[in-house]
Write a protein that holds these residues in place. Structure first.
Motif, short mmCIF file in Angstrom:
data_model
loop_
_atom_site.label_atom_id
_atom_site.label_comp_id
_atom_site.label_asym_id
_atom_site.label_seq_id
_atom_site.Cartn_x
_atom_site.Cartn_y
_atom_site.Cartn_z
N TYR A 184 -17.16 39.15 59.16
CA TYR A 184 -15.80 38.71 59.44
C TYR A 184 -15.84 37.82 60.68
O TYR A 184 -16.38 38.21 61.71
CB TYR A 184 -14.89 39.91 59.68
N ARG A 185 -15.28 36.62 60.56
CA ARG A 185 -15.26 35.69 61.69
C ARG A 185 -13.83 35.50 62.18
O ARG A 185 -12.89 35.46 61.38
CB ARG A 185 -15.83 34.33 61.29
N PHE A 186 -13.68 35.35 63.48
CA PHE A 186 -12.40 35.04 64.10
C PHE A 186 -12.43 33.57 64.48
O PHE A 186 -13.37 33.10 65.12
CB PHE A 186 -12.19 35.91 65.34
N MET A 187 -11.40 32.84 64.03
CA MET A 187 -11.38 31.38 64.19
C MET A 187 -10.24 30.96 65.13
O MET A 187 -9.19 31.61 65.16
CB MET A 187 -11.16 30.71 62.84
N GLN A 188 -10.46 29.86 65.82
CA GLN A 188 -9.44 29.21 66.66
C GLN A 188 -9.14 27.87 66.01
O GLN A 188 -10.06 27.13 65.67
CB GLN A 188 -9.97 29.01 68.08
N HIS A 189 -7.86 27.54 65.84
CA HIS A 189 -7.45 26.27 65.23
C HIS A 189 -7.09 25.29 66.34
O HIS A 189 -6.31 25.62 67.24
CB HIS A 189 -6.25 26.51 64.31
N TYR A 190 -7.65 24.08 66.29
CA TYR A 190 -7.42 23.05 67.30
C TYR A 190 -6.83 21.80 66.67
O TYR A 190 -7.12 21.49 65.52
CB TYR A 190 -8.73 22.65 67.98
N ARG A 191 -6.04 21.07 67.46
CA ARG A 191 -5.54 19.75 67.06
C ARG A 191 -5.79 18.80 68.22
O ARG A 191 -5.41 19.06 69.35
CB ARG A 191 -4.05 19.79 66.76
N SER A 192 -6.43 17.68 67.92
CA SER A 192 -6.80 16.73 68.96
C SER A 192 -5.60 15.94 69.45
O SER A 192 -4.70 15.60 68.68
CB SER A 192 -7.86 15.76 68.42
N GLY A 193 -5.63 15.63 70.73
CA GLY A 193 -4.59 14.79 71.33
C GLY A 193 -5.18 13.52 71.90
O GLY A 193 -4.48 12.75 72.57
N MET A 194 -6.46 13.29 71.64
CA MET A 194 -7.13 12.09 72.14
C MET A 194 -6.63 10.86 71.38
O MET A 194 -6.29 10.95 70.20
CB MET A 194 -8.65 12.22 72.00
N ALA A 195 -6.60 9.72 72.03
CA ALA A 195 -6.05 8.49 71.44
C ALA A 195 -6.82 8.05 70.19
O ALA A 195 -6.20 7.58 69.23
CB ALA A 195 -6.06 7.38 72.48
N ASP A 196 -8.14 8.22 70.18
CA ASP A 196 -8.93 7.71 69.05
C ASP A 196 -8.89 8.61 67.80
O ASP A 196 -9.22 8.16 66.71
CB ASP A 196 -10.38 7.45 69.46
N ASN A 197 -8.48 9.88 67.94
CA ASN A 197 -8.39 10.76 66.76
C ASN A 197 -7.17 11.68 66.86
O ASN A 197 -7.23 12.84 66.49
CB ASN A 197 -9.68 11.56 66.58
N ARG A 198 -6.07 11.13 67.33
CA ARG A 198 -4.84 11.92 67.54
C ARG A 198 -4.41 12.62 66.25
O ARG A 198 -4.38 12.02 65.19
CB ARG A 198 -3.72 11.02 68.02
N GLY A 199 -4.14 13.91 66.37
CA GLY A 199 -3.66 14.70 65.24
C GLY A 199 -4.75 15.29 64.36
O GLY A 199 -4.45 16.08 63.47
N GLU A 200 -6.01 14.93 64.59
CA GLU A 200 -7.10 15.51 63.79
C GLU A 200 -7.22 16.99 64.10
O GLU A 200 -7.16 17.40 65.25
CB GLU A 200 -8.41 14.79 64.11
N GLU A 201 -7.38 17.81 63.06
CA GLU A 201 -7.45 19.25 63.23
C GLU A 201 -8.80 19.79 62.79
O GLU A 201 -9.43 19.23 61.90
CB GLU A 201 -6.34 19.92 62.41
N PHE A 202 -9.21 20.90 63.43
CA PHE A 202 -10.44 21.57 63.04
C PHE A 202 -10.39 23.03 63.48
O PHE A 202 -9.61 23.40 64.35
CB PHE A 202 -11.67 20.87 63.63
N ASP A 203 -11.20 23.86 62.83
CA ASP A 203 -11.33 25.28 63.16
C ASP A 203 -12.68 25.52 63.80
O ASP A 203 -13.67 24.91 63.41
CB ASP A 203 -11.22 26.14 61.90
N ALA A 204 -12.71 26.43 64.77
CA ALA A 204 -13.96 26.77 65.44
C ALA A 204 -14.06 28.29 65.57
O ALA A 204 -13.15 28.93 66.08
CB ALA A 204 -14.01 26.12 66.82
N PRO A 205 -15.17 28.88 65.09
CA PRO A 205 -15.33 30.33 65.23
C PRO A 205 -15.65 30.70 66.69
O PRO A 205 -16.29 29.95 67.40
CB PRO A 205 -16.53 30.63 64.33
#
Length: 55
Positions: free
Chosen positions: A5-26
């Motif tokens: 079982y993995r616990f994940m953190q969801h992120y959304r980028s606010g950087m100008a070159d990839n604004r709004g890009e989302e990813f999950d990180a365990p």
């Protein structure tokens, strides 16, 4: 019987070159090693799992 079982953190980028890009990180994981036997692991900044507790 084993399970993982993995616990994940969801992120959304606010950087100008990839604004709004989302990813999950365990960040933590529980591995079932057998009846009443678990390993607790933590994701290090190096990308490797680090065992914190066994048993």
């Amino acid at each position: 019987m084993s399970g993982r079982y993995r616990f994940m953190q969801h992120y959304r980028s606010g950087m100008a070159d990839n604004r709004g890009e989302e990813f999950d990180a365990p960040f933590a994981r529980i591995d079932r090693m057998g009846p009443n036997n678990f390993d607790i692991q933590w994701m290090r900044h190096t990308g490797q799992w680090w065992r914190l507790h066994s048993g």
